[in-house]
Design an enzyme around this catalytic site. Structure first.
Site, PDB file in Angstrom:
ATOM      1  N   THR A 181       0.808  -1.221   0.000  1.00  8.27           N
ATOM      2  CA  THR A 181       0.000   0.000   0.000  1.00  8.27           C
ATOM      3  C   THR A 181       0.835   1.262   0.000  1.00  8.27           C
ATOM      4  O   THR A 181       0.475   2.244  -0.635  1.00  8.27           O
ATOM      5  CB  THR A 181      -0.932  -0.009   1.240  1.00  8.27           C
ATOM      6  OG1 THR A 181      -1.855  -1.075   1.094  1.00  8.27           O
ATOM      7  CG2 THR A 181      -1.692   1.290   1.374  1.00  8.27           C
ATOM      8  N   SER A 241       1.126  -7.547  -0.923  1.00  4.47           N
ATOM      9  CA  SER A 241       1.734  -8.630  -0.133  1.00  4.47           C
ATOM     10  C   SER A 241       0.755  -9.752   0.183  1.00  4.47           C
ATOM     11  O   SER A 241       1.151 -10.797   0.687  1.00  4.47           O
ATOM     12  CB  SER A 241       2.363  -8.092   1.152  1.00  4.47           C
ATOM     13  OG  SER A 241       1.404  -7.936   2.170  1.00  4.47           O
TER      14      SER A 241
HETATM   15  N1  ASP Z   1      -2.951  -5.419   0.692  1.00  2.00           N
HETATM   16  C1  ASP Z   1      -1.864  -4.523   1.049  1.00  2.00           C
HETATM   17  C2  ASP Z   1      -0.584  -5.336   1.020  1.00  2.00           C
HETATM   18  O1  ASP Z   1      -0.369  -6.104   1.917  1.00  2.00           O
HETATM   19  C3  ASP Z   1      -2.109  -3.958   2.398  1.00  2.00           C
HETATM   20  C4  ASP Z   1      -1.063  -2.985   2.886  1.00  2.00           C
HETATM   21  O2  ASP Z   1       0.005  -2.815   2.343  1.00  2.00           O
HETATM   22  O3  ASP Z   1      -1.337  -2.323   3.910  1.00  2.00           O
HETATM   23  O4  ASP Z   1       0.200  -5.210   0.119  1.00  2.00           O
END
Ligand code: ASP
Length: 348
Positions: free
Chosen positions: A15, A64
């Site tokens: 993110t 991720s």
């Molecule tokens: N879905 C995102 C990831 O894990 C969530 C984040 O980065 O806060 O890449």
């Protein structure tokens, strides 16, 4: 930190570097230039306290939630390759599986005498009210601390032992906690304060970089208990040939239902040499397998106690031990031995 302190930043996605698209947030590159622009917004005194850094962007940036053990292996290999050329390392990634990466890196980079700091953010760098810049600032400052001889998570103003960390909040900027271990440090008045008595001593690097990809999918699985669980569903999952071990997520202090068939499936798995380790579904406190009659059978068939380790630590440790390709007695002994302070054991 000296003026020459030089940090390697590995940007893998997540993110903190994402941008809006018609489908929602998506990973985005050009992060070196974007980050330096954002850091220039800090006051000159704060900017001047940060170490110099080189940023490497991974060719395939990922959310991720798609990370696999092969990704943890790639990150550890990059750090091991660059170990002699930098004073510290920052890994930037998404928060969803950040605690898993940090736990895995702790085992692979055992004994690191240079800080390895894993961080990310709840909001993208360019979003209003984002935590990305302050988290990266903390991560860079932590990576420049010669007293840190371990993998830590830098997030929400806190420095946490990586191998004891769990994602705790979906949105709150604190993000992470170590349910059974104390804080290693904090960000106070724009500086890193370390709690020296809680840090690992410099043991000297003893990296272990086995090939996780070789094991294929589902080498280690999770088996969480739920009321009414059937022995058959456990058998179907556990007895597949590719499964080499499992984390049993037990009740309370380490109990399971009184079900001879269920215990029989676990005994069969042990008979085939699969490594089974038990932890509690409670977030705080250790398991004490055999304390209640309801869990005594687990000790008899050789289920290993995960003590107060996190799910992420037990899973990545089992995977690591299986990938090292030694005999079962060695794997069991090493599992029970604290390698990187993954067993917090009453430190709180
Ligand atoms: N879905 C995102 C990831 O894990 C969530 C984040 O980065 O806060 O890449």
């Amino acid at each position: 930190m000296t003026p020459e302190t030089h940090i390697l930043v590995l940007y893998t996605g997540g993110t903190l570097g994402m941008v809006e698209s018609e489908q929602g947030l998506v990973t985005a590159g050009d992060f070196d230039q974007r980050l330096r622009k954002a850091l220039d917004q800090l006051s000159p005194s704060r900017r001047s306290r940060l170490p110099i850094f080189t940023l490497r962007e991974f060719p395939q940036l990922i959310d991720s939630s798609s990370a696999t053990p092969a990704d943890w292996q790639t990150i550890a290999a990059e750090i091991a390759d660059a170990y002699d050329s930098f004073d510290g390392f920052v890994v930037l990634q998404g928060t969803d599986t950040l605690a898993w990466t940090a736990s895995s890196l702790a085992f692979q980079l055992k004994g690191t005498a240079r800080p390895v700091v894993v961080s990310g953010a709840q909001l993208p760098l360019e979003a209003a009210g984002s935590d990305a810049l302050t988290n990266v600032e903390l991560a860079l400052a932590a990576a420049a601390q010669p007293m840190l001889n371990e993998v830590v998570v830098a997030f929400g103003g806190q420095l946490l032992r990586g191998v004891c960390t769990r994602k705790w909040f979906t949105q709150d900027h604190r993000g992470f906690t170590t349910p059974n271990a104390p804080l290693l440090g904090e960000w106070v008045d724009d500086r890193v304060v370390l709690y020296a008595g809680r840090l690992l001593d410099d043991q000297g690097p003893a990296f272990e970089l086995p090939d996780y990809a070789r094991l294929g999918q589902d080498a280690i699985i999770r088996l969480p208990l739920y009321p009414g669980i059937s022995a058959e569903s456990v058998r179907v999952q556990l007895m597949r040939t590719q499964v080499k071990g499992a984390v049993l997520e037990l009740w309370g202090s380490g109990n399971l239902p009184e079900d001879a068939e269920l215990l029989g499936v676990l005994a069969d798995a042990r008979g085939e040499g699969k490594l089974l380790a038990g932890i509690s579904q409670c977030p705080h406190g250790p398991v004490s397998i055999g304390h209640y009659a309801a869990g005594a059978g687990l000790a008899t068939i050789g289920v290993l106690s995960g003590d107060d380790m996190t799910l992420e630590a037990v899973f990545t440790k089992l995977l690591h031990l299986v990938a090292l390709n030694q005999d079962e007695a060695w794997q069991r002994e090493r599992f029970l031995m604290p390698l990187v302070a993954e067993r917090a054991s009453g430190l709180l």
